[in-house]
Design a protein around this motif. Structure first.
Motif, PDB file in Angstrom:
ATOM      1  N   LEU A  79       0.806  -1.305   0.033  1.00 47.20           N
ATOM      2  CA  LEU A  79       0.066   0.045   0.025  1.00 47.20           C
ATOM      3  C   LEU A  79       0.710   1.167   0.023  1.00 47.20           C
ATOM      4  N   ALA A  80       1.827   1.382   0.929  1.00 46.40           N
ATOM      5  CA  ALA A  80       2.424   2.442   1.013  1.00 46.40           C
ATOM      6  C   ALA A  80       3.600   2.672  -0.109  1.00 46.40           C
ATOM      7  N   HIS A  81       3.923   1.616  -0.525  1.00 46.37           N
ATOM      8  CA  HIS A  81       5.036   1.810  -1.862  1.00 46.37           C
ATOM      9  C   HIS A  81       4.317   2.027  -2.957  1.00 46.37           C
ATOM     10  N   LYS A  82       3.162   1.260  -3.327  1.00 47.35           N
ATOM     11  CA  LYS A  82       2.578   1.694  -4.811  1.00 47.35           C
ATOM     12  C   LYS A  82       1.403   2.550  -4.515  1.00 47.35           C
ATOM     13  N   LYS A  83       1.034   3.060  -3.496  1.00 50.30           N
ATOM     14  CA  LYS A  83      -0.110   3.877  -3.154  1.00 50.30           C
ATOM     15  C   LYS A  83      -1.306   3.371  -3.904  1.00 50.30           C
ATOM     16  N   GLU A  84      -1.493   1.970  -3.715  1.00 53.33           N
ATOM     17  CA  GLU A  84      -2.749   1.307  -3.953  1.00 53.33           C
ATOM     18  C   GLU A  84      -2.910  -0.022  -3.310  1.00 53.33           C
ATOM     19  N   PRO A  85      -4.254  -0.543  -3.163  1.00 56.50           N
ATOM     20  CA  PRO A  85      -3.944  -1.858  -2.278  1.00 56.50           C
ATOM     21  C   PRO A  85      -3.713  -2.973  -3.209  1.00 56.50           C
ATOM     22  N   ILE A  86      -3.486  -4.206  -2.745  1.00 53.77           N
ATOM     23  CA  ILE A  86      -3.525  -5.383  -3.537  1.00 53.77           C
ATOM     24  C   ILE A  86      -4.943  -5.750  -3.908  1.00 53.77           C
ATOM     25  N   GLY A  87      -5.343  -6.104  -2.773  1.00 53.72           N
ATOM     26  CA  GLY A  87      -6.951  -6.395  -2.687  1.00 53.72           C
ATOM     27  C   GLY A  87      -7.774  -5.100  -2.257  1.00 53.72           C
ATOM     28  N   LYS A  88      -8.443  -5.379  -1.133  1.00 51.62           N
ATOM     29  CA  LYS A  88      -9.314  -4.345  -0.544  1.00 51.62           C
ATOM     30  C   LYS A  88      -8.485  -3.467   0.353  1.00 51.62           C
ATOM     31  N   PRO A  89      -8.375  -2.130   0.529  1.00 49.48           N
ATOM     32  CA  PRO A  89      -7.735  -1.365   1.319  1.00 49.48           C
ATOM     33  C   PRO A  89      -8.099  -1.450   3.026  1.00 49.48           C
ATOM     34  N   PHE A  90      -9.166  -1.917   3.080  1.00 51.42           N
ATOM     35  CA  PHE A  90      -9.595  -1.976   4.588  1.00 51.42           C
ATOM     36  C   PHE A  90      -9.244  -3.629   5.183  1.00 51.42           C
ATOM     37  N   PHE A  91      -8.791  -3.420   6.402  1.00 52.61           N
ATOM     38  CA  PHE A  91      -8.243  -4.799   7.029  1.00 52.61           C
ATOM     39  C   PHE A  91      -9.089  -5.005   8.200  1.00 52.61           C
ATOM     40  N   PRO A  92     -10.028  -6.043   8.052  1.00 53.75           N
ATOM     41  CA  PRO A  92     -10.688  -6.479   9.196  1.00 53.75           C
ATOM     42  C   PRO A  92     -10.436  -6.448  10.741  1.00 53.75           C
ATOM     43  N   LEU A  93      -9.031  -6.690  10.797  1.00 50.32           N
ATOM     44  CA  LEU A  93      -8.586  -6.926  12.062  1.00 50.32           C
ATOM     45  C   LEU A  93      -8.089  -5.337  12.597  1.00 50.32           C
ATOM     46  N   LEU A  94      -7.651  -4.452  11.796  1.00 50.98           N
ATOM     47  CA  LEU A  94      -7.173  -3.437  12.261  1.00 50.98           C
ATOM     48  C   LEU A  94      -8.695  -2.370  12.326  1.00 50.98           C
ATOM     49  N   LYS A  95      -9.752  -2.865  11.604  1.00 47.94           N
ATOM     50  CA  LYS A  95     -10.906  -2.003  11.584  1.00 47.94           C
ATOM     51  C   LYS A  95     -10.819  -0.596  11.266  1.00 47.94           C
ATOM     52  N   ASN A  96      -9.883  -0.463  10.301  1.00 49.91           N
ATOM     53  CA  ASN A  96      -9.386   1.137   9.686  1.00 49.91           C
ATOM     54  C   ASN A  96     -10.482   1.628   8.989  1.00 49.91           C
ATOM     55  N   LYS A  97     -10.541   2.928   9.189  1.00 48.06           N
ATOM     56  CA  LYS A  97     -11.672   3.621   8.649  1.00 48.06           C
ATOM     57  C   LYS A  97     -10.960   4.424   7.687  1.00 48.06           C
ATOM     58  N   TYR A  98      -9.686   4.545   7.405  1.00 51.00           N
ATOM     59  CA  TYR A  98      -9.131   5.482   6.342  1.00 51.00           C
ATOM     60  C   TYR A  98      -7.540   4.607   6.124  1.00 51.00           C
TER      61      TYR A  98
END
Length: 258
Positions: A109-128
């Motif tokens: 994510l940080a390197h390519k500025k795009e996700p491999i799959g979805k940008p949201f991680f169920p474990l982290l529960k990230n909003k952004y």
């Protein structure tokens, strides 16, 4: 035009991808973002940064910022970090549960500025997911909840006007503060971001009706230099344009089209 130009602070460009919950912006800094999102940031997992008030998670070998240090991060000169990428997360202990593939996805994510799959991680529960280079020049943000972007932008425009006022008014003169832009106005503006929306605070004008801010649809761009090097031509050739009006009489924002 370089990323360090002052003009970027007075122009907001938004290239929206609502299907993927992603908005690429120029002209909105981390401080403006963090000060105007619907709920405060809590913990941030830093993927690329140059911030000193951090802790390290030894499972991921990534640094993070706890809630108590978020104000220090908001007041930091984030633009000087160069690249600044992070995801928010709910509980510090959850970092120890991330598997190798999730850690790899975060680094990608940080390197390519795009996700491999979805940008949201169920474990982290990230909003952004916040991915920026020269903060305020190139900011790519994924929002779990699409309405959060509209809610933030509805406050960022008035917030920026207040800050501009402080630069221009005399000492001890009160800064004019504007209310948030109403939801029904934002519902008209947000769809236009799909074709590249330019909110031009440089050419805002006081009229009999109130404060008028020109708005243009200029096309979708990934390269911010391309926009600012051709800004005059883009304004002239804009496919659609309107005015964001703060009505003095009604004390509210309105969207006016030709």
């Amino acid at each position: 035009m370089s990323g360090g130009s002052d003009q970027r602070k007075d122009i907001i460009y938004i290239n929206g991808d609502r299907r993927n919950h992603c908005f690429l912006t120029s002209g909105i800094t981390f401080r403006e973002f963090a000060s105007n999102i619907p709920s405060p940031l809590h913990n941030l997992l830093l993927l690329k940064h140059d911030f000193e008030w951090t802790d390290i998670n030894y499972h991921t070998l990534l640094e993070f910022v706890e809630e108590e240090n978020i104000p220090n991060l908001i007041s930091a000169d984030v633009e000087q970090f160069g690249e600044f990428c992070w995801v928010d997360f709910h509980d510090i202990h959850d970092l120890d549960e991330l598997d190798p593939m999730e850690i790899a996805e975060l680094l990608y994510l940080a390197h390519k500025k795009e996700p491999i799959g979805k940008p949201f991680f169920p474990l982290l529960k990230n909003k952004y997911v916040y991915l920026s280079h020269d903060d305020g020049w190139y900011n790519k943000i994924y929002y779990r909840r699409l309405p959060d972007f509209a809610a933030a932008l509805s406050k960022i425009v008035p917030y920026k006007l207040g800050l501009f006022g402080k630069r221009k008014f005399m000492l001890f003169q009160k800064t004019k503060m504007y209310p948030a832009i109403a939801r029904e106005v934002m519902e008209q503006l947000i769809p236009l971001t799909e074709d590249g929306l330019l909110i031009d605070l440089v050419h805002k004008e006081e009229s009999k009706r109130g404060l008028e801010i020109p708005v243009y649809v200029v096309g979708s761009y990934e390269n911010m230099d391309e926009i600012f090097e051709n800004i005059v031509q883009l304004r002239e050739e804009a496919v659609e344009q309107g005015v964001l009006l703060f009505d003095k009489k009604d004390q509210e924002w309105k969207w006016m089209t030709d």
